[in-house]
Design a protein around this motif. Structure first.
Motif, PDB file in Angstrom:
ATOM      1  N   GLY A  62     115.338  43.971  66.208  1.00 45.73           N
ATOM      2  CA  GLY A  62     113.893  43.959  66.081  1.00 45.73           C
ATOM      3  C   GLY A  62     113.374  42.802  65.250  1.00 45.73           C
ATOM      4  O   GLY A  62     114.091  42.198  64.466  1.00 45.73           O
ATOM      5  N   LEU A  63     112.123  42.502  65.452  1.00 45.47           N
ATOM      6  CA  LEU A  63     111.429  41.499  64.663  1.00 45.47           C
ATOM      7  C   LEU A  63     110.253  42.173  63.977  1.00 45.47           C
ATOM      8  O   LEU A  63     109.634  43.077  64.524  1.00 45.47           O
ATOM      9  CB  LEU A  63     110.915  40.362  65.543  1.00 45.47           C
ATOM     10  N   THR A  64     109.942  41.700  62.804  1.00 51.35           N
ATOM     11  CA  THR A  64     108.819  42.258  62.072  1.00 51.35           C
ATOM     12  C   THR A  64     108.073  41.155  61.341  1.00 51.35           C
ATOM     13  O   THR A  64     108.656  40.130  60.992  1.00 51.35           O
ATOM     14  CB  THR A  64     109.292  43.337  61.073  1.00 51.35           C
ATOM     15  N   VAL A  65     106.802  41.354  61.140  1.00 53.22           N
ATOM     16  CA  VAL A  65     105.989  40.439  60.342  1.00 53.22           C
ATOM     17  C   VAL A  65     105.404  41.258  59.211  1.00 53.22           C
ATOM     18  O   VAL A  65     104.654  42.203  59.448  1.00 53.22           O
ATOM     19  CB  VAL A  65     104.875  39.788  61.192  1.00 53.22           C
ATOM     20  N   ASP A  66     105.778  40.910  57.992  1.00 48.85           N
ATOM     21  CA  ASP A  66     105.286  41.641  56.839  1.00 48.85           C
ATOM     22  C   ASP A  66     104.946  40.658  55.724  1.00 48.85           C
ATOM     23  O   ASP A  66     104.680  39.487  55.987  1.00 48.85           O
ATOM     24  CB  ASP A  66     106.295  42.710  56.399  1.00 48.85           C
ATOM     25  N   ALA A  67     104.957  41.129  54.495  1.00 45.56           N
ATOM     26  CA  ALA A  67     104.561  40.299  53.362  1.00 45.56           C
ATOM     27  C   ALA A  67     105.468  39.091  53.182  1.00 45.56           C
ATOM     28  O   ALA A  67     105.025  38.040  52.696  1.00 45.56           O
ATOM     29  CB  ALA A  67     104.560  41.138  52.088  1.00 45.56           C
ATOM     30  N   ARG A  68     106.727  39.206  53.597  1.00 43.58           N
ATOM     31  CA  ARG A  68     107.642  38.070  53.467  1.00 43.58           C
ATOM     32  C   ARG A  68     107.183  36.882  54.308  1.00 43.58           C
ATOM     33  O   ARG A  68     107.359  35.727  53.910  1.00 43.58           O
ATOM     34  CB  ARG A  68     109.053  38.483  53.864  1.00 43.58           C
ATOM     35  N   ALA A  69     106.586  37.163  55.467  1.00 45.32           N
ATOM     36  CA  ALA A  69     106.089  36.078  56.319  1.00 45.32           C
ATOM     37  C   ALA A  69     104.953  35.329  55.627  1.00 45.32           C
ATOM     38  O   ALA A  69     104.864  34.101  55.710  1.00 45.32           O
ATOM     39  CB  ALA A  69     105.629  36.634  57.664  1.00 45.32           C
ATOM     40  N   GLY A  98     101.351  39.772  46.168  1.00 42.83           N
ATOM     41  CA  GLY A  98      99.955  40.089  46.401  1.00 42.83           C
ATOM     42  C   GLY A  98      99.725  40.820  47.719  1.00 42.83           C
ATOM     43  O   GLY A  98      98.979  41.802  47.770  1.00 42.83           O
ATOM     44  N   VAL A  99     100.370  40.369  48.766  1.00 43.12           N
ATOM     45  CA  VAL A  99     100.223  41.032  50.070  1.00 43.12           C
ATOM     46  C   VAL A  99     100.814  42.437  50.024  1.00 43.12           C
ATOM     47  O   VAL A  99     100.221  43.374  50.542  1.00 43.12           O
ATOM     48  CB  VAL A  99     100.877  40.181  51.189  1.00 43.12           C
ATOM     49  N   ARG A 100     101.940  42.606  49.353  1.00 46.94           N
ATOM     50  CA  ARG A 100     102.525  43.944  49.231  1.00 46.94           C
ATOM     51  C   ARG A 100     101.651  44.862  48.400  1.00 46.94           C
ATOM     52  O   ARG A 100     101.564  46.060  48.679  1.00 46.94           O
ATOM     53  CB  ARG A 100     103.923  43.856  48.633  1.00 46.94           C
ATOM     54  N   ALA A 101     101.011  44.315  47.380  1.00 51.36           N
ATOM     55  CA  ALA A 101     100.132  45.147  46.543  1.00 51.36           C
ATOM     56  C   ALA A 101      98.884  45.585  47.305  1.00 51.36           C
ATOM     57  O   ALA A 101      98.362  46.674  47.074  1.00 51.36           O
ATOM     58  CB  ALA A 101      99.739  44.384  45.292  1.00 51.36           C
ATOM     59  N   LEU A 102      98.402  44.740  48.210  1.00 51.04           N
ATOM     60  CA  LEU A 102      97.197  45.063  48.966  1.00 51.04           C
ATOM     61  C   LEU A 102      97.460  45.996  50.146  1.00 51.04           C
ATOM     62  O   LEU A 102      96.535  46.614  50.657  1.00 51.04           O
ATOM     63  CB  LEU A 102      96.533  43.784  49.465  1.00 51.04           C
ATOM     64  N   SER A 103      98.697  46.074  50.575  1.00 54.09           N
ATOM     65  CA  SER A 103      98.987  46.921  51.746  1.00 54.09           C
ATOM     66  C   SER A 103      99.526  48.273  51.354  1.00 54.09           C
ATOM     67  O   SER A 103      99.745  48.629  50.284  1.00 54.09           O
ATOM     68  CB  SER A 103      99.971  46.234  52.672  1.00 54.09           C
TER      69      SER A 103
END
Length: 103
Positions: A62-69, A98-103
């Motif tokens: 699988g592929l995923t797009v998350d805060a790391r991207a 920041g992206v992880r904190a907002l999600s």
């Protein structure tokens, strides 16, 4: 000896064998332009593949797009703007957090 110990010793022996093999390659072979170009570009390609796999990979298939991207994009922007390496890493960490904190 445990399985982990055997794996560590096997890995160490393999690394030593590869190092010995690299030292036994004739110097004339290493002076060829194609070999020099490969030796210069292979680590870059391998690091790019590892980065892409760790950023976008999800499980075996699988592929995923998350805060790391987002962090990778911020690091790419910092590198493109020729920021110092430490600033690029810090930028990636802050954007990812920041992206992880907002999600």
């Amino acid at each position: 000896m445990s399985t982990v110990g055997m794996a560590v010793l096997g890995t160490a022996a393999g690394c030593y064998a590869l190092k010995l093999l690299g030292l036994s390659v004739p110097a004339g072979l290493l002076d060829r332009p194609l070999i020099r170009r490969f030796a210069a570009l292979a680590p870059i390609a391998l690091l790019a593949a590892l980065t892409a796999l760790q950023t976008f990979g999800h499980g075996a298939h699988g592929l995923t797009v998350d805060a790391r991207a987002a962090g990778l994009a911020a690091a790419g922007l910092g590198a493109w703007r020729r920021a110092p390496f430490l600033v690029v890493v810090l930028l990636a960490v802050l954007v990812t957090a920041g992206v992880r904190a907002l999600s």
